[in-house]
Enzyme design. Structure first.
Site, short mmCIF file in Angstrom:
data_model
loop_
_atom_site.label_atom_id
_atom_site.label_comp_id
_atom_site.label_asym_id
_atom_site.label_seq_id
_atom_site.Cartn_x
_atom_site.Cartn_y
_atom_site.Cartn_z
N SER B 153 -5.74 -1.13 -1.56
CA SER B 153 -5.31 0.22 -1.22
C SER B 153 -5.97 0.66 0.09
O SER B 153 -5.74 0.03 1.13
CB SER B 153 -5.62 1.17 -2.39
OG SER B 153 -4.94 2.38 -2.24
N ASP B 235 4.13 0.53 -8.63
CA ASP B 235 3.04 1.31 -8.04
C ASP B 235 3.59 2.65 -7.61
O ASP B 235 4.46 2.73 -6.75
CB ASP B 235 2.47 0.53 -6.85
CG ASP B 235 1.19 1.13 -6.30
OD1 ASP B 235 1.05 2.37 -6.30
OD2 ASP B 235 0.32 0.34 -5.87
N HIS B 269 -0.82 0.21 -9.58
CA HIS B 269 -1.88 0.28 -8.57
C HIS B 269 -3.26 -0.07 -9.13
O HIS B 269 -4.25 -0.02 -8.41
CB HIS B 269 -1.90 1.71 -7.99
CG HIS B 269 -2.52 1.83 -6.63
ND1 HIS B 269 -1.95 1.25 -5.51
CD2 HIS B 269 -3.65 2.45 -6.19
CE1 HIS B 269 -2.70 1.52 -4.45
NE2 HIS B 269 -3.74 2.24 -4.84
#
Lengths: 292, 292
Positions: B153, B235, B269
């Site tokens: 991320s 995600d 995620h």
């Protein structure tokens, strides 16, 4: 009325799914959460169940997030069922004052003291949760008639005690750093005194070593499931709280030929230890759960 | 004066050791923690280093506890280095008001705005931390001249940007769900405005897609390290914040032949996603780090 569960989260992992549920526990009188890992093959048929009982202070999430068990569970095609460790949210006075008593410290027993009457994790694990897995439609891909038990620390104690008292219900047992002889360990004495009262005779039914001594005394010939236990030589709780030597002696005296007790050099009480040997435990159980 | 580090915890795992350290960062002006996983073979010789840069809200511990990376790192014989994500404890007004700005949200850049002048995670990761690994005696078994970068991320953004700007320093790059084009994503716009000010030209040096566009425009022939990126189709940040399609287009336009960008069906995620594919990333890096 059909048992109802609410799915509160889902995360894909290793081709399967971690699904976290909330349900109303009749036994405990409160809402409870638990997580099931469904391996990929659960989409095509029924899979057996490995229960994992967590230790002090844990919820249903620690094992699911930290042990890395899903990789091998996916490979072997077994489901993981991770319940919580105690009732929560009941507002019993003092329930959250200690990390080793009350909330997060159910000790997998049925309390007899009035104040703690809701602490009935033994019945929850042995009866209510399996019944829920058998009845709720969302668990149609699980086969709880093929079940095994694993646990860590307080949950290792739970796995041993529940397995010894219900040997017909579980194909195999395993534990990481279990509290082997809680009647003689500070954590156990505190918990048993609080939940069960001062009469130590009532404690023995929740102590793996005492249960094995009873078997020895009665010359029971009923067979016990195979057992795998790993303890760590650098575990700071090893001698005072866990006492694997007491379990070894009791298992030998009871003639538990299927018991394998290992000491792992340099490992401590953490999930780093569990993750290192979780594949061994998954494979140990899968070999029994998948046998015809 | 020799660099000093203090070991604050150690846990054995997969035959090696997770060691957590604290040291005084000159670049950031505060104490910083980081964790190193030493594989078993580090006891017998020097091992290469894979840096892992974490995402928003994380510390150095999330990856170490949840990704399950140590199993394959042990098998391949590479060290994992997990730094923290921002300076902490400086008491800058407002530093903890947002989960996506300030503490836990360093964005791997060097801030230019006076208030946030301590936020220099780019220099910390590129210069200070590798220098510490080279100089402190406790890291004698590491070979930071063989290094690769991975991240998740915000940390995936960091790995891409640092790798693109210092291609000679890293043998391979990889990312899980990276923020590919932060100049055009809400997280990035908020962070860059706060740390770098309103002049968007200054933002481009911290944006993987913009850096690749600069390469295309300059017809640079300098080689880039091989890259592996995994994103998850489930995600929730995929389209608004992460934009893997923008990276794909920029990588193709720049002729980055060694870039492999994958979309993993149904993954989100979380660290459940990372753990599923971490072995692929470890092996991708190990193949380069262990090549002669």
């Amino acid at each position: 009325m059909a048992a109802t569960v609410e799915e509160i989260s889902v995360n894909r992992q290793f081709g399967g799914y971690n699904r976290r549920y909330k349900h109303r526990s009749t036994v405990l009188g409160c809402d409870m959460t638990f997580t099931v890992y469904f391996p990929p093959v659960a989409e095509n048929g029924k899979v057996p169940v490995l229960y994992y009982l967590s230790g002090l202070t844990c919820t249903d999430e620690n094992f699911i997030q930290k042990a890395g068990a899903q990789r091998q569970a996916a490979a072997r095609g077994i489901a993981l069922v991770a319940p919580d460790t105690s009732p929560r949210g009941l507002g019993v006075e003092g329930e959250a004052e200690s990390w080793d008593f009350g909330v997060g410290a159910g000790f997998y027993l049925n309390a007899t003291q009035e104040k703690w009457r809701a602490w009935r994790m033994y019945d929850y694990i042995v009866e209510e949760l399996p019944a829920l897995l058998r009845s709720a439609p969302v668990f149609a891909s699980l086969d709880p008639s093929r079940a095994s038990l694993c646990g860590h620390s307080m949950g290792g104690h739970g796995a041993l005690v529940i397995g010894l008292r219900n040997p017909q219900s579980y194909r195999s047992l395993s534990a990481f750093a279990p509290i082997c002889n809680p009647c003689n360990a500070p954590w156990g004495v505190k918990a048993f005194t609080g939940y069960l009262g001062e009469d130590r005779d009532t404690w023995r039914q929740y102590d793996a070593c005492e249960l094995l001594r009873d078997r020895s005394a009665s010359s029971s010939s009923a067979s016990l499931p195979p057992l795998l236990v790993d303890s760590g030589s650098a575990d700071k709780f090893l001698e005072t709280q866990l006492q694997p030597g007491a379990l070894r002696a009791a298992a030998e005296a009871a003639g538990w030929s299927g018991a394998t007790l290992r000491m792992q050099d340099g490992y401590d009480h953490s999930y780093f230890f569990i993750s290192t040997f979780i594949d061994d435990h998954i494979n140990f159980h899968a070999d029994r759960l998948l046998a015809q």
